[in-house]
Design a protein around this motif. Structure first.
Motif, mmCIF file in Angstrom:
data_model
loop_
_atom_site.group_PDB
_atom_site.id
_atom_site.type_symbol
_atom_site.label_atom_id
_atom_site.label_comp_id
_atom_site.label_asym_id
_atom_site.label_seq_id
_atom_site.Cartn_x
_atom_site.Cartn_y
_atom_site.Cartn_z
ATOM 1 N N GLY A 90 0.812 -1.217 0.000
ATOM 2 C CA GLY A 90 0.000 0.000 0.000
ATOM 3 C C GLY A 90 0.838 1.255 0.000
ATOM 4 N N ARG A 91 1.944 1.234 0.731
ATOM 5 C CA ARG A 91 2.828 2.402 0.731
ATOM 6 C C ARG A 91 3.532 2.568 -0.599
ATOM 7 N N ALA A 92 3.861 1.458 -1.253
ATOM 8 C CA ALA A 92 4.458 1.549 -2.583
ATOM 9 C C ALA A 92 3.479 2.139 -3.590
ATOM 10 N N VAL A 93 2.212 1.784 -3.468
ATOM 11 C CA VAL A 93 1.198 2.365 -4.353
ATOM 12 C C VAL A 93 1.092 3.872 -4.125
ATOM 13 N N ARG A 94 1.141 4.291 -2.856
ATOM 14 C CA ARG A 94 1.093 5.730 -2.568
ATOM 15 C C ARG A 94 2.330 6.442 -3.114
ATOM 16 N N ALA A 95 3.491 5.776 -3.062
ATOM 17 C CA ALA A 95 4.704 6.376 -3.623
ATOM 18 C C ALA A 95 4.581 6.541 -5.131
ATOM 19 N N SER A 96 3.943 5.601 -5.795
ATOM 20 C CA SER A 96 3.763 5.721 -7.241
ATOM 21 C C SER A 96 2.815 6.851 -7.610
ATOM 22 N N THR B 274 6.063 6.535 -13.800
ATOM 23 C CA THR B 274 6.003 7.646 -12.864
ATOM 24 C C THR B 274 6.119 7.092 -11.452
ATOM 25 N N GLY B 275 6.527 7.919 -10.521
ATOM 26 C CA GLY B 275 6.773 7.473 -9.164
ATOM 27 C C GLY B 275 8.248 7.603 -8.841
ATOM 28 N N ALA C 262 12.263 -12.038 -0.009
ATOM 29 C CA ALA C 262 12.862 -11.674 1.270
ATOM 30 C C ALA C 262 14.000 -10.684 1.052
ATOM 31 N N GLY C 263 14.095 -9.710 1.957
ATOM 32 C CA GLY C 263 15.155 -8.721 1.875
ATOM 33 C C GLY C 263 14.983 -7.722 0.758
ATOM 34 N N ALA C 264 13.775 -7.577 0.225
ATOM 35 C CA ALA C 264 13.513 -6.645 -0.876
ATOM 36 C C ALA C 264 12.295 -5.795 -0.514
ATOM 37 N N ARG C 265 11.982 -4.874 -1.378
ATOM 38 C CA ARG C 265 10.806 -4.024 -1.198
ATOM 39 C C ARG C 265 10.077 -3.922 -2.528
ATOM 40 N N PRO C 266 8.794 -3.580 -2.522
ATOM 41 C CA PRO C 266 8.066 -3.423 -3.781
ATOM 42 C C PRO C 266 8.588 -2.227 -4.581
ATOM 43 N N TYR C 267 8.370 -2.270 -5.876
ATOM 44 C CA TYR C 267 8.712 -1.134 -6.721
ATOM 45 C C TYR C 267 7.767 0.029 -6.404
ATOM 46 N N GLY C 268 8.337 1.214 -6.229
ATOM 47 C CA GLY C 268 7.524 2.385 -5.918
ATOM 48 C C GLY C 268 7.164 3.200 -7.130
ATOM 49 N N CYS C 269 6.731 2.552 -8.197
ATOM 50 C CA CYS C 269 6.386 3.266 -9.425
ATOM 51 C C CYS C 269 5.227 2.558 -10.109
ATOM 52 N N PRO D 18 2.393 -1.210 -8.304
ATOM 53 C CA PRO D 18 3.425 -1.921 -7.534
ATOM 54 C C PRO D 18 3.020 -3.290 -7.008
ATOM 55 N N SER D 19 1.743 -3.604 -6.976
ATOM 56 C CA SER D 19 1.325 -4.929 -6.527
ATOM 57 C C SER D 19 1.444 -5.975 -7.626
ATOM 58 N N GLY D 20 1.631 -5.529 -8.870
ATOM 59 C CA GLY D 20 1.725 -6.454 -9.994
ATOM 60 C C GLY D 20 0.430 -6.639 -10.750
ATOM 61 N N SER D 21 -0.619 -5.955 -10.367
ATOM 62 C CA SER D 21 -1.891 -6.074 -11.071
ATOM 63 C C SER D 21 -1.866 -5.235 -12.344
#
Length: 340
Positions: A68-74, A145-146, A193-200, A228-231
């Motif tokens: 959800g935070r990655a979606v907001r960053a995008s 964008t993001g 593990a040890g990663a984060r979602p793409y913020g774009c 960022p969720s892949g949808s």
């Protein structure tokens, strides 16, 4: 001789009592802390809860906080406006003699993005090294964008996927293959593990009708968004219609937009008729300029002058992907545009 023994016993008894009181106090603090966090975990309202920094753990409300935070960053990136136009015969209106010699807009997708250049106003900087619009094949291009670095990485992945597909199968990658593979790469980062979602967020533009080898025959220009969720979401309905009479122009927005401005611009641009490509360019630049309040401005010391730089791209079957940098200067009430 007995007094020292009595005092020693008395002191050891005090020491044992103080030790037991200390352990009782620590146990009380631990119990209170666990009880507090248990309440916070139960309603999911704690910012520092155990769900906040986990990629694969759903909170009690059924959300993944990091995604959800990655979606907001995008949604905090540069505003992007994209316009898909069907064949010119469907959008032409009655023109005057002065407009009869002008070139009508070709069927395709037109994109406009403001350039911010990391917040600097130096005239020596003409680019920040991050391509905003990247061609993937003769009928597919990608805009992001993001978080700029994440968008650049995903564009590199998309180019690599297209090159690998051509090397193995000897033809251009189809839209379905690209969307599926790219969405899988994005979704993988929500569980790794040890990663984060793409913020774009990605805007995938496809011309469709001319890509016979890719299996897109019979479609109009279509636009898709990968979050960022892949949808994957279809933004315009032109790709679903096989009848030429049912196609119409469609406007889409990505990035940071004021909700009220976006609603007004959508109704305005959807109802507008475009007789020339210059009208398309002016409409998109005006829409982005009205919304983008953070673009850097350049002002001379002795005169009122400001300038904004925009990235304008036209993606058509005949002309391919053409990207131009347009600087719109304002001095008083006069507005001039220069293309680089």
């Amino acid at each position: 001789m007995k007094r020292p023994m009595i005092s020693l016993c008395f002191s050891s008894r005090i020491q044992r009592n103080m030790t037991s009181m200390y352990y009782c106090f620590v146990s009380f603090i631990i119990v209170v802390s666990l009880f507090h966090h248990r309440i916070a975990f139960a309603d999911g309202s704690s910012i520092g809860s155990r769900h906040s920094y986990s990629l694969t753990t759903f909170d009690p409300s059924g959300k993944l906080d990091q995604v959800g935070r990655a979606v907001r960053a995008s949604m905090l990136g540069a505003p992007v406006v994209a316009l898909s136009i069907p064949s010119s015969s469907e959008t032409m209106v009655t023109t005057t003699d002065s407009e009869s010699s002008a070139t009508p807009p070709e069927e395709g997708i037109y994109i406009c993005i403001p350039l911010r250049f990391l917040g600097t106003t130096s005239p020596l900087i003409i680019d920040d090294g991050t391509p905003r619009i990247v061609p993937i094949s003769s009928s597919i291009c990608i805009c992001h964008t993001g978080v700029g670095a994440d968008g650049r990485a995903l564009c590199d992945i998309a180019v690599r996927l297209a090159l690998d597909y051509r090397y193995v199968y000897g033809e251009e990658i189809s839209l379905e293959e690209l969307l599926e593979a790219l969405a899988e790469k994005v979704q993988e980062m929500t569980m790794k593990a040890g990663a984060r979602p793409y913020g774009c967020a990605l805007l995938v533009a496809c011309l469709g009708s001319g890509n016979v080898d890719g299996g897109d025959k019979g479609r109009g220009a279509s636009m898709y968004r990968i979050d960022p969720s892949g949808s994957v979401e279809l933004l315009n309905a032109n790709g679903d219609f096989n009848s030429e009479n049912e196609r119409k122009s469609s406007i889409e927005f990505l990035g940071k937009w004021n909700s009220q401005k976006e609603k007004d611009l959508r109704s305005q641009l959807d109802s507008q008729q475009y007789t020339t490509e210059q009208q398309v360019q002016d409409a998109l630049i005006s829409a982005v300029g009205v919304n983008d309040d953070s673009s850097p401005t350049q002002s001379a010391p002795n005169e009122e002058k400001s300038s904004q730089t925009f990235l304008y791209a036209s993606f058509t079957r005949k002309g391919g992907l053409r990207i131009s940098r347009i600087t719109r200067e304002t001095r008083g009430d006069d507005v001039t545009s220069t293309s680089v």
